[in-house]
Structure formats: C-alpha cells, structure tokens
Design an enzyme around this catalytic site. Sequence first.
Site, PDB file in Angstrom:
ATOM      1  CG  ASN A  82      -2.427  11.556   2.397  1.00  0.00           C
ATOM      2  OD1 ASN A  82      -1.853  10.653   1.777  1.00  0.00           O
ATOM      3  ND2 ASN A  82      -2.186  11.779   3.678  1.00  0.00           N
ATOM      4  CE  LYS A  83      -5.512   5.663   4.138  1.00  0.00           C
ATOM      5  NZ  LYS A  83      -6.456   4.804   3.367  1.00  0.00           N
ATOM      6  NE  ARG A 134      -6.275   0.907  -2.088  1.00  0.00           N
ATOM      7  CZ  ARG A 134      -5.665   1.467  -1.042  1.00  0.00           C
ATOM      8  NH1 ARG A 134      -4.371   1.278  -0.828  1.00  0.00           N
ATOM      9  NH2 ARG A 134      -6.341   2.237  -0.209  1.00  0.00           N
ATOM     10  CG  ASP A 137      -2.984   8.050  -1.755  1.00  0.00           C
ATOM     11  OD1 ASP A 137      -2.933   8.567  -0.622  1.00  0.00           O
ATOM     12  OD2 ASP A 137      -2.680   6.865  -1.987  1.00  0.00           O
ATOM     13  NE  ARG A 176      -0.501   1.767   3.597  1.00  0.00           N
ATOM     14  CZ  ARG A 176       0.641   2.461   3.745  1.00  0.00           C
ATOM     15  NH1 ARG A 176       1.796   1.873   3.977  1.00  0.00           N
ATOM     16  NH2 ARG A 176       0.635   3.772   3.647  1.00  0.00           N
ATOM     17  N   GLY A 177       0.240   2.413  -0.148  1.00  0.00           N
ATOM     18  CA  GLY A 177       0.993   3.660  -0.298  1.00  0.00           C
ATOM     19  C   GLY A 177       1.175   3.877  -1.797  1.00  0.00           C
ATOM     20  CB  ALA A 178       0.504   6.852  -3.886  1.00  0.00           C
ATOM     21  CD  GLN A 184      -3.722   2.731   6.652  1.00  0.00           C
ATOM     22  OE1 GLN A 184      -4.367   3.135   7.626  1.00  0.00           O
ATOM     23  NE2 GLN A 184      -4.298   2.482   5.497  1.00  0.00           N
TER      24      GLN A 184
HETATM   25  O1  MRU Z   1      -4.800   3.248   1.901  1.00  0.00           O
HETATM   26  P1  MRU Z   1      -3.318   3.452   1.905  1.00  0.00           P
HETATM   27  O2  MRU Z   1      -2.651   2.926   3.130  1.00  0.00           O
HETATM   28  O3  MRU Z   1      -2.668   2.954   0.635  1.00  0.00           O
HETATM   29  O4  MRU Z   1      -3.141   5.026   1.917  1.00  0.00           O
HETATM   30  C1  MRU Z   1      -1.865   5.556   1.799  1.00  0.00           C
HETATM   31  C2  MRU Z   1      -1.787   7.011   1.981  1.00  0.00           C
HETATM   32  O5  MRU Z   1      -2.780   7.690   2.090  1.00  0.00           O
HETATM   33  C3  MRU Z   1      -0.420   7.610   1.952  1.00  0.00           C
HETATM   34  O6  MRU Z   1      -0.364   8.736   2.763  1.00  0.00           O
HETATM   35  C4  MRU Z   1      -0.104   8.019   0.508  1.00  0.00           C
HETATM   36  O7  MRU Z   1      -0.262   6.939  -0.354  1.00  0.00           O
HETATM   37  C5  MRU Z   1       1.259   8.562   0.373  1.00  0.00           C
HETATM   38  S1  MRU Z   1       2.453   7.266   0.467  1.00  0.00           S
HETATM   39  C6  MRU Z   1       3.991   7.854   0.179  1.00  0.00           C
END
Ligand code: MRU
Length: 359
Positions: free
Chosen positions: A255-256, A93, A245, A49-51, A204
Amino acid sequence: MVVQAVKWIGDIDGYLELVDQRRLPGEFVSLQCRDTRFLFDAIKTLAVRGAPAIGVAAAYGLALALQESKAGDSPEKALAELTKAREYLASSRPTAVNLFWALDRMRRKAEGFVEGEAGATVTALREAVLAEAKAIHSEDVEMCRQIGLHGEKFIKEGAGILTHCNAGALATGGQGTALSPMFEAHKKGRKFSVYADETRPLLQGARLTAWELKQAGIQVAVICDNMAGWLMKQGKINAVITGADRIAANGDAANKIGTYSVSILAREHGVPFYIAAPSSTFDLSIASGAEIPIEQRAAEEVTSFAGTRTVPAGVSVWNPAFDVTEARNIAAIITERGVIENPDTEIISQCLAPSSRGS
Ligand code: MRU
C-alpha cells in the site's frame, strides 16, 4: 451520494470521464478521456489513482482503443490493436495488481468473443468489450459496498480510526475500500473520529480522504505522517484501516508508502491493523510481498512542496510510492467475501476459492 471517480458517458462511441484528482480539494474538475494516450498520462500523473479505480479506468481504456478500428476492419485486426493498447496501459504503473487483473480480463473477453463468434463484426466486438468494462465497474461498486458491510463492525461508537492515503470513492469504482466501512458505520448513526495521515509526498490523505469524509459529514482530522505514533500513545486510535494495491498469496500487502511504518506503530501500541481490499487486489501468483514490484517515482515529488523547492539542488532522493506490510502485522483483511482474520497462505486460498465465503 459518494463521488464517482470514473464514469463512461454514452455508447461505444462515448468517452471516459474522470475526476481530476490532482486538482482536489481546490477545484472539482472532470476530464474527458477519449484515447489511450490521454488515459496513460492520467494514470501516470495520478489524475486517476487508487488500485480499483485504475483497473476500472484501464478496462474502459480498451473500449476507447477499439474506437480507432473501422467498421470494415476484421475482428482479428481490432484484437491486435486491443492487445497493443493492453501492453501500453499496463506499462503506466507497476504496483496495483487491479490494473493487470482488469486488462487481462478484458483481453480474455475480447479473444473469447473473436474465437467464439464466427463472422463477428468489429462493432459487435466493441459492444462486447464495453459491456465487459461496465461489468468490471459494476462489480467493483458491489465489492466496495460489501467491504463496507463486512467492515463496519470494526468501527465502534466513539472510536478513533486512523487511515493512510486515500482508499475512498475516489480510489475505486464504488464507495471505496478502507473508507467504505466508515461510510456504512456513519449511515448507521455511529459517531467516531477519523484521523487521516496527510500521506507525503502527494498528500492523498490530506487532499482526498479529508475531502471525501468532510463531504460525507464524518468527523475527520488530518495529521502529519510523523504524528501517528504519538497519537496512538495518547490512546486516541482504536483501529487502523487502510487499502492495498496488491496482496500476495501469504497476505503481505503493498500500500502507499508509510503504511508499513503505521503497521509497526499499531503493533507496538496494541491497535488492530486492518486492510480493506476486494478480491481483485489479491495476486495469488506471488508467494509473498517480496515479489511485489514497487513503483519508484520522480525525485521532484519530494524535492518541492506546493511548487517551492525544499531540498537543496543536487541532493538525491529516494521516492518509492509503496511499501509492503507483512501479514503478521495485519489483524484481518476485509474483503467483499468476508473478513479474513490472521491472514496466511492457507486461509487466503480457502477464502478466495470460487465457492467459499469468509467469516
Ligand atoms: O499512488 P496512489 O494514490 O494510487 O496510491 C493509492 C493507494 O495506495 C491506496 O491506498 C490503494 O490503491 C488502495 S485504493 C482503494
């Protein structure tokens, strides 16, 4: 040494190794990912996970997809398989644009290879595709490092820094985006404290950010998401740094879920709010954050906590995984090209133009 969330092991017949982020911090377990179906599930269920990490993993996923092709197949047939795998992985996603950015770059590379190399073999195509995935990965490593170098100046001696979700090494191919300036400031011997929002519903921040910072020896405290405003009121936060993201052409950043609320709190308390993200997280095809697709996730993520039901059966749930922070609440976007202060459409297009560098 920061953790490596995504790793390709071996040659074109190799596999993708992923740290299973669902099991941290309790267990450090690696997954061997050998086909696109496994990878799709790993992305969907947040094992990876994470962009940026999703983008890098998906790029390797197309190298895995081509392992189905036989040496005697035509490159055109293999290309059709790759295109099918691209569509499949793209449906895992919807919000992080790095996924589509990486998949499209891989498809362009494969198409260009098949068109440009008369008599190319499937093996040569597979080699070219794996090389491109590795290039995306190593560029991400360098982008993360540059973000750290540009952003460390925002972390002053003795500062309190708030972050939301996890935008560290686990979320990228390299040392992270929002956490990268922290790693660089720490390397310089600066002392500061990080507050990590726990980041409901999947934690997270509590599970992953706290784990990474503790490993690095950086002072970290976890707070429940609803404590951030009161913490700012006590004067304990000097800056907020989060990842993103997808960032629209005008600087609005997804973002999250919860990031938007933090940005409003930061504004109210006069705390600068920074986004740290590589150029692969910008989507210049959309004018504003209103066009960013927001993933809705399963109700079960909210109705239970640690396996125990916390919401009465039959009660409905709203569970968007992301929100959008307007550019006007963002003091600066820290990119690998430099810092984009007071982001808007004009300055972003200037900074991201191929030949330019930010401040
Ligand atoms: O749902 P997730 O855990 O994939 O969400 C991730 C985030 O929101 C991060 O802050 C974002 O992807 C930046 S990662 C460098």
